[in-house]
Design an enzyme around this catalytic site. Structure first.
Site, PDB file in Angstrom:
ATOM      1  N   LYS A 184      -5.340  -6.100   1.006  1.00  0.00           N
ATOM      2  CA  LYS A 184      -6.521  -5.801   0.043  1.00  0.00           C
ATOM      3  C   LYS A 184      -7.245  -6.989  -0.299  1.00  0.00           C
ATOM      4  CE  LYS A 184      -5.277  -1.563   0.582  1.00  0.00           C
ATOM      5  NZ  LYS A 184      -4.458  -0.582  -0.023  1.00  0.00           N
TER       6      LYS A 184
HETATM    7  C1  LIG Z   1      -3.561   0.732   0.124  1.00  0.00           C
HETATM    8  C2  LIG Z   1      -4.120   2.206  -0.503  1.00  0.00           C
HETATM    9  C3  LIG Z   1      -3.406   2.889  -1.400  1.00  0.00           C
HETATM   10  C4  LIG Z   1      -1.946   2.494  -1.933  1.00  0.00           C
HETATM   11  O1  LIG Z   1      -1.994   1.039  -2.425  1.00  0.00           O
HETATM   12  P1  LIG Z   1      -0.460   0.498  -2.599  1.00  0.00           P
HETATM   13  O2  LIG Z   1      -0.758  -0.882  -3.411  1.00  0.00           O
HETATM   14  O3  LIG Z   1      -0.072   0.103  -1.163  1.00  0.00           O
HETATM   15  O4  LIG Z   1       0.466   1.483  -3.100  1.00  0.00           O
HETATM   16  C5  LIG Z   1      -3.789   3.860  -1.773  1.00  0.00           C
HETATM   17  N1  LIG Z   1      -4.860   4.388  -1.391  1.00  0.00           N
HETATM   18  C6  LIG Z   1      -5.817   3.883  -0.329  1.00  0.00           C
HETATM   19  C7  LIG Z   1      -7.241   4.247  -0.128  1.00  0.00           C
HETATM   20  C8  LIG Z   1      -5.406   2.498   0.178  1.00  0.00           C
HETATM   21  O5  LIG Z   1      -5.846   2.107   1.284  1.00  0.00           O
END
Ligand SMILES: *Cc1c(COP(=O)(O)O)cnc(C)c1O
Length: 387
Positions: A184
């Site tokens: 992210k």
């Molecule tokens: C990465 C992601 C999540 C989950 O995030 P985590 O921190 O890995 O639990 C949820 N929704 C979307 C759209 C994502 O890309």
């Protein structure tokens, strides 16, 4: 150059993060403590909201947010099928039922029109996913939600720093769930954040994050030294640690610079890809005044490009270029097919995209030459597929 692999993504961590982690270790306090508090304060200031509550993933954030908003058995939550499994799984885990709205083909966001057709008398919430770093039409969704008393819980995993009509995602008192997974825009290794403008919701988030144990009860009874504590609801263990927040504090300070770099790389991609038939970047979402460029997603049109998306990803990997698949339609995954009888034909645009989307490398540590390398590889793959 081309003998080294270019990954889809790589976190940008520097000496600031390393130094802060060492300070945390030397301090003797490594779990949730002063760094988490500071990260929460700085995050809430950055997005422009009253409360930011740190948790150990966006998945946990979504779970806590859904429960705190009262979602449970008999309730329907309208969301996107063009998302990571966690979005939909958490609706299910909370005991509610996901109902899918189709996406727009250009932006891969759910729209007020598709959401409106999914509303029933059991609908209690809308869970928009700000796909790839652009914003959903929050105004249009609010116009559907407000008269019906529906909650809006945002999956902002891709949208740290995104702005809708000049306002940051997470501002204006809304509930938005962010992710700090290494792919992210900013990372804490693993981690997440929930924003809200409501004191009451923030307290529920904190309670569900920590065993349902109300530690504030001590001070409320004016007995700060009392060892007693109270379980007021069965909660989870979803807290972020100071070791993780040490990364987050410095990542947040670098976020605007990261987004600038991502924007420049995205512009280069657009210019380079314009001349390659069969590869098309997503369109711009109206209302998104700042794109956080979490992902650079293109669609591969097999007839025009010469091969399909899956083959494209294999051939790019052979040329040392990593790619990603964000996402395959959740309503076509085996659990949701068998639980809800969903299947092909339900969501035409989502299914169209599910077969065609691929994410190209995009991260702040990339240089301009890396973009040229990716586009050259795409050109070579196209030539190879045509022959
Ligand atoms: C990465 C992601 C999540 C989950 O995030 P985590 O921190 O890995 O639990 C949820 N929704 C979307 C759209 C994502 O890309």
């Amino acid at each position: 150059m081309s003998d080294s692999r270019l990954p889809l993504s790589r976190p940008s961590l520097g000496e600031e993060e390393i130094g802060e982690v060492l300070d945390v270790i030397r301090s003797g306090w490594i779990t949730s403590g002063p760094r988490v508090k500071r990260f929460e304060e700085e995050f809430s200031r950055y997005v422009g909201t009253r409360h930011a509550v740190a948790v150990n993933s966006c998945t946990a954030a979504l779970h806590v947010a859904l429960l705190a908003h009262g979602m449970g058995p008999g309730h329907e939550v309208i969301t996107s099928s063009m998302t990571w499994s966690a979005t939909v799984n958490m609706i299910e885990v909370a005991g509610a039922n996901p109902v899918f709205a189709d996406v727009d083909r250009e932006t891969l966001q759910i729209t007020p029109e598709t959401v409106a057709t999914a509303v029933t008398e059991r609908t209690r919430a809308i869970l928009p996913v700000h796909f790839a770093g652009q914003a959903c039409d929050l105004e249009g969704l609010a116009a559907i939600a407000a008269p019906r008393g529906l909650k809006i819980i945002q999956d902002a995993a891709h949208a740290v720093g995104t702005e809708f009509l000049g306002r940051r995602i997470g501002s204006d008192g809304v509930t938005a769930c962010f992710s700090f997974h290494p792919i992210k825009n900013i990372t804490t290794g693993e981690g997440g954040m929930i924003t809200t403008g409501s004191d009451e919701l923030a307290e529920k988030f904190r309670l569900l994050r920590f065993h349902g144990v109300n530690r504030d009860a001590w001070s409320r009874y004016g007995n700060v030294d009392s060892p007693r504590y109270e379980t007021v609801t069965p909660g989870w263990k979803y807290g972020l640690t100071d070791l993780q927040a040490a990364l987050g504090i410095h990542q947040l300070a670098k976020l605007d610079g990261f987004i600038e770099r991502r924007t420049r790389l995205a512009e280069l991609y657009h210019a380079q890809l314009a001349s390659i038939d069969g590869v098309k970047p997503l369109g711009r979402a109206t209302g998104t005044s700042r794109h956080a460029w979490h992902l650079f997603v293109v669609t591969i049109e097999p007839d025009r490009f010469g091969c399909d998306r899956d083959r494209f990803m294999q051939l790019m990997a052979q040329r040392g270029v990593g790619t990603g698949l964000h996402f395959t339609a959740v309503h076509l995954h085996s659990y949701y097919r068998s639980r809800y009888g969903s299947g092909p034909g339900d969501l035409p645009n989502t299914e169209w995209a599910s077969d065609r989307v691929v994410s190209l490398p995009l991260f702040p540590g990339m240089n301009d030459a890396d973009v040229f390398r990716v586009c050259e590889a795409i050109g070579a793959v196209k030539k190879e597929s045509a022959g």
